[in-house]
Scaffold this motif. Structure first.
Motif, PDB file in Angstrom:
ATOM      1  N   TRP A 308      -5.291   3.421  -8.565  1.00 51.13           N
ATOM      2  CA  TRP A 308      -6.524   4.189  -8.796  1.00 51.13           C
ATOM      3  C   TRP A 308      -7.743   3.369  -8.423  1.00 51.13           C
ATOM      4  O   TRP A 308      -8.662   3.852  -7.772  1.00 51.13           O
ATOM      5  CB  TRP A 308      -6.599   4.611 -10.265  1.00 51.13           C
ATOM      6  CG  TRP A 308      -7.764   5.505 -10.585  1.00 51.13           C
ATOM      7  CD1 TRP A 308      -7.813   6.863 -10.477  1.00 51.13           C
ATOM      8  CD2 TRP A 308      -9.049   5.107 -11.090  1.00 51.13           C
ATOM      9  NE1 TRP A 308      -9.049   7.340 -10.880  1.00 51.13           N
ATOM     10  CE2 TRP A 308      -9.828   6.282 -11.259  1.00 51.13           C
ATOM     11  CE3 TRP A 308      -9.624   3.875 -11.414  1.00 51.13           C
ATOM     12  CZ2 TRP A 308     -11.138   6.255 -11.740  1.00 51.13           C
ATOM     13  CZ3 TRP A 308     -10.933   3.847 -11.889  1.00 51.13           C
ATOM     14  CH2 TRP A 308     -11.671   5.027 -12.036  1.00 51.13           C
ATOM     15  N   VAL A 309      -7.765   2.122  -8.825  1.00 53.51           N
ATOM     16  CA  VAL A 309      -8.900   1.237  -8.532  1.00 53.51           C
ATOM     17  C   VAL A 309      -9.055   1.048  -7.028  1.00 53.51           C
ATOM     18  O   VAL A 309     -10.166   1.071  -6.492  1.00 53.51           O
ATOM     19  CB  VAL A 309      -8.722  -0.119  -9.240  1.00 53.51           C
ATOM     20  CG1 VAL A 309      -9.790  -1.106  -8.793  1.00 53.51           C
ATOM     21  CG2 VAL A 309      -8.752   0.054 -10.750  1.00 53.51           C
ATOM     22  N   ARG A 310      -7.937   0.903  -6.328  1.00 51.20           N
ATOM     23  CA  ARG A 310      -7.991   0.720  -4.874  1.00 51.20           C
ATOM     24  C   ARG A 310      -8.485   1.990  -4.193  1.00 51.20           C
ATOM     25  O   ARG A 310      -9.314   1.944  -3.272  1.00 51.20           O
ATOM     26  CB  ARG A 310      -6.605   0.340  -4.345  1.00 51.20           C
ATOM     27  CG  ARG A 310      -6.585  -0.062  -2.870  1.00 51.20           C
ATOM     28  CD  ARG A 310      -5.178  -0.427  -2.413  1.00 51.20           C
ATOM     29  NE  ARG A 310      -4.609  -1.476  -3.248  1.00 51.20           N
ATOM     30  CZ  ARG A 310      -3.566  -1.302  -4.053  1.00 51.20           C
ATOM     31  NH1 ARG A 310      -2.980  -0.111  -4.138  1.00 51.20           N
ATOM     32  NH2 ARG A 310      -3.110  -2.301  -4.773  1.00 51.20           N
ATOM     33  N   GLU A 311      -8.011   3.142  -4.667  1.00 50.80           N
ATOM     34  CA  GLU A 311      -8.394   4.413  -4.053  1.00 50.80           C
ATOM     35  C   GLU A 311      -9.880   4.726  -4.274  1.00 50.80           C
ATOM     36  O   GLU A 311     -10.572   5.193  -3.372  1.00 50.80           O
ATOM     37  CB  GLU A 311      -7.539   5.540  -4.634  1.00 50.80           C
ATOM     38  CG  GLU A 311      -7.896   6.921  -4.108  1.00 50.80           C
ATOM     39  CD  GLU A 311      -7.068   8.012  -4.765  1.00 50.80           C
ATOM     40  OE1 GLU A 311      -7.457   9.184  -4.668  1.00 50.80           O
ATOM     41  OE2 GLU A 311      -6.032   7.680  -5.385  1.00 50.80           O
ATOM     42  N   VAL A 312     -10.378   4.470  -5.473  1.00 52.42           N
ATOM     43  CA  VAL A 312     -11.748   4.847  -5.822  1.00 52.42           C
ATOM     44  C   VAL A 312     -12.766   3.817  -5.360  1.00 52.42           C
ATOM     45  O   VAL A 312     -13.848   4.165  -4.872  1.00 52.42           O
ATOM     46  CB  VAL A 312     -11.874   5.079  -7.345  1.00 52.42           C
ATOM     47  CG1 VAL A 312     -13.317   5.381  -7.738  1.00 52.42           C
ATOM     48  CG2 VAL A 312     -10.965   6.224  -7.773  1.00 52.42           C
ATOM     49  N   TYR A 313     -12.439   2.516  -5.497  1.00 52.85           N
ATOM     50  CA  TYR A 313     -13.425   1.465  -5.242  1.00 52.85           C
ATOM     51  C   TYR A 313     -13.064   0.521  -4.101  1.00 52.85           C
ATOM     52  O   TYR A 313     -13.886  -0.305  -3.704  1.00 52.85           O
ATOM     53  CB  TYR A 313     -13.636   0.627  -6.510  1.00 52.85           C
ATOM     54  CG  TYR A 313     -14.064   1.451  -7.695  1.00 52.85           C
ATOM     55  CD1 TYR A 313     -15.362   1.941  -7.808  1.00 52.85           C
ATOM     56  CD2 TYR A 313     -13.161   1.750  -8.708  1.00 52.85           C
ATOM     57  CE1 TYR A 313     -15.747   2.700  -8.897  1.00 52.85           C
ATOM     58  CE2 TYR A 313     -13.541   2.513  -9.807  1.00 52.85           C
ATOM     59  CZ  TYR A 313     -14.833   2.989  -9.891  1.00 52.85           C
ATOM     60  OH  TYR A 313     -15.208   3.736 -10.962  1.00 52.85           O
ATOM     61  N   GLY A 314     -11.835   0.618  -3.591  1.00 48.77           N
ATOM     62  CA  GLY A 314     -11.428  -0.286  -2.528  1.00 48.77           C
ATOM     63  C   GLY A 314     -11.222  -1.709  -2.992  1.00 48.77           C
ATOM     64  O   GLY A 314     -11.275  -2.639  -2.182  1.00 48.77           O
ATOM     65  N   LEU A 315     -10.976  -1.908  -4.293  1.00 47.69           N
ATOM     66  CA  LEU A 315     -10.754  -3.252  -4.830  1.00 47.69           C
ATOM     67  C   LEU A 315      -9.267  -3.540  -4.893  1.00 47.69           C
ATOM     68  O   LEU A 315      -8.472  -2.696  -5.300  1.00 47.69           O
ATOM     69  CB  LEU A 315     -11.356  -3.370  -6.239  1.00 47.69           C
ATOM     70  CG  LEU A 315     -12.863  -3.150  -6.361  1.00 47.69           C
ATOM     71  CD1 LEU A 315     -13.283  -3.223  -7.826  1.00 47.69           C
ATOM     72  CD2 LEU A 315     -13.636  -4.168  -5.537  1.00 47.69           C
ATOM     73  N   ASP A 316      -8.885  -4.757  -4.498  1.00 44.74           N
ATOM     74  CA  ASP A 316      -7.487  -5.157  -4.510  1.00 44.74           C
ATOM     75  C   ASP A 316      -7.221  -6.161  -5.622  1.00 44.74           C
ATOM     76  O   ASP A 316      -8.148  -6.733  -6.218  1.00 44.74           O
ATOM     77  CB  ASP A 316      -7.092  -5.765  -3.163  1.00 44.74           C
ATOM     78  CG  ASP A 316      -7.082  -4.720  -2.053  1.00 44.74           C
ATOM     79  OD1 ASP A 316      -6.571  -3.616  -2.299  1.00 44.74           O
ATOM     80  OD2 ASP A 316      -7.598  -5.011  -0.954  1.00 44.74           O
TER      81      ASP A 316
END
Length: 334
Positions: A308-316
């Motif tokens: 979810w974090v990657r999809e919404v904010y692009g954070l890995d």
């Protein structure tokens, strides 16, 4: 040993986390998530229901209806179940799935708004739906947490005095802005104390309109608003801070790396407080408290889910694994 007969009777007031070990800053975090509703909202919910009963607005056969991003809905669901009221909670599609499940498990109804208002966002659309329900059926009672003074009065009576008791030499208080009930109750209390020198700083999410900024997209429920709360009075505050949601996510994960699983609102408040202290009181040994509204268990599907974090904010993952003593930029002051 506390012995209670109703779930709303219990709330842990005296738990504070010293964040100096994690961040190197003299900041204490007041934990408001240790009650049967799991958040600071239990105080406001109990206060508003009690006042509505006393005035005769709420009586047997009434149906409570309220717009909520989640936590107040859980608190009202708990109280409604205990007192025998029907409760309809109006949320939107950003509300955590586990939060909706808790409200329904308490026997309440959840109505999900899927389309935001073009002018006032999801909050405006939720409020429009609540008004329509009340207009169509006089048995519905809208407590209206965004304008109800019994919201802030709860914190004037409880939260702020509890902080003062533990920290009589308090210098700085950091409080998040949602409905602004907690913020206004605490700010009013300290401004009313003779000789009080407490600096009260309000903290909100970027994209929220409460502090006068332009509206923008927000994905984390809790803090922030698409409609300026009627309770909000900027004259009681000494400063205002906005925090970006990616920095909220980073802070939540950094706290979790230290063993503290807090909610998204807490991540925002902690980030804003640390940035404010770094900017205005760097290296000073001050007495500062921030309020943590809730814990992180209901954010497992969002804030703490890497996909979810990657999809919404692009954070890995590597970026989320910042060491706890790292304070990154990202706070904006209006």
């Amino acid at each position: 040993m506390p012995v209670i007969t109703t779930p709303q009777e219990f709330n842990e007031e005296d738990l504070f986390v010293d964040l100096r070990e994690l961040y190197g800053y003299p900041l204490y975090l007041k934990c408001e998530g240790f009650n049967f509703a799991g958040s600071v909202k239990l105080k406001a919910a109990a206060s508003m229901v009690a006042a509505a009963e006393l005035s005769g607005q709420l009586r047997p056969g009434s149906t409570i209806v309220e717009s909520s991003s989640g936590n107040l809905g859980m608190a009202l669901g708990l109280i409604a179940a205990n007192k025998g009221y029907r409760f309809v909670c109006v949320v939107d599609s950003r509300t955590n799935p586990s939060t909706r499940q808790v409200i329904e498990s308490l026997g309440s109804e959840v109505h999900v708004i899927t389309e935001p208002s073009p002018t006032s966002g999801f909050l405006g659309a939720r409020l429009d739906y609540v008004r329509a329900l009340c207009d169509g059926d006089p048995s519905y009672v809208w407590l209206n947490q965004h304008a109800n003074p019994d919201n802030w009065r709860a914190h004037y009576r409880t939260t702020a005095p509890a902080i003062e008791k533990q920290f009589p030499a308090l210098e700085y208080l950091f409080v998040g802005a949602g409905t602004t009930g907690t913020l206004m109750g605490c700010a009013r209390y300290f401004k009313d104390q003779p000789g009080s020198g407490v600096t009260v700083v309000g903290i909100d999410s970027e994209g929220s309109v409460t502090f006068g900024s332009e509206p923008g997209p927000r994905s984390i429920p809790g803090l922030g608003a698409g409609v300026r709360p009627a309770l909000f009075d900027e004259s009681y505050l000494d400063d205002l801070v906005l925090v970006s949601e990616p920095d909220t996510i980073r802070t939540c994960h950094a706290l979790a790396r230290g063993g503290f699983l807090f909610g998204g609102s807490t991540g925002t408040v902690v980030r804003g407080a640390l940035e404010w202290l770094d900017r205005h009181r760097p290296g000073e040994d001050v007495t500062a408290v921030a309020i943590s509204p809730d814990l992180g268990d209901r954010y497992l599907d969002t804030v703490y889910r890497p996909e979810w974090v990657r999809e919404v904010y692009g954070l890995d993952e590597p970026e989320l694994g910042l060491p706890p003593d790292t304070v990154t930029s990202g706070v904006r002051e209006p």
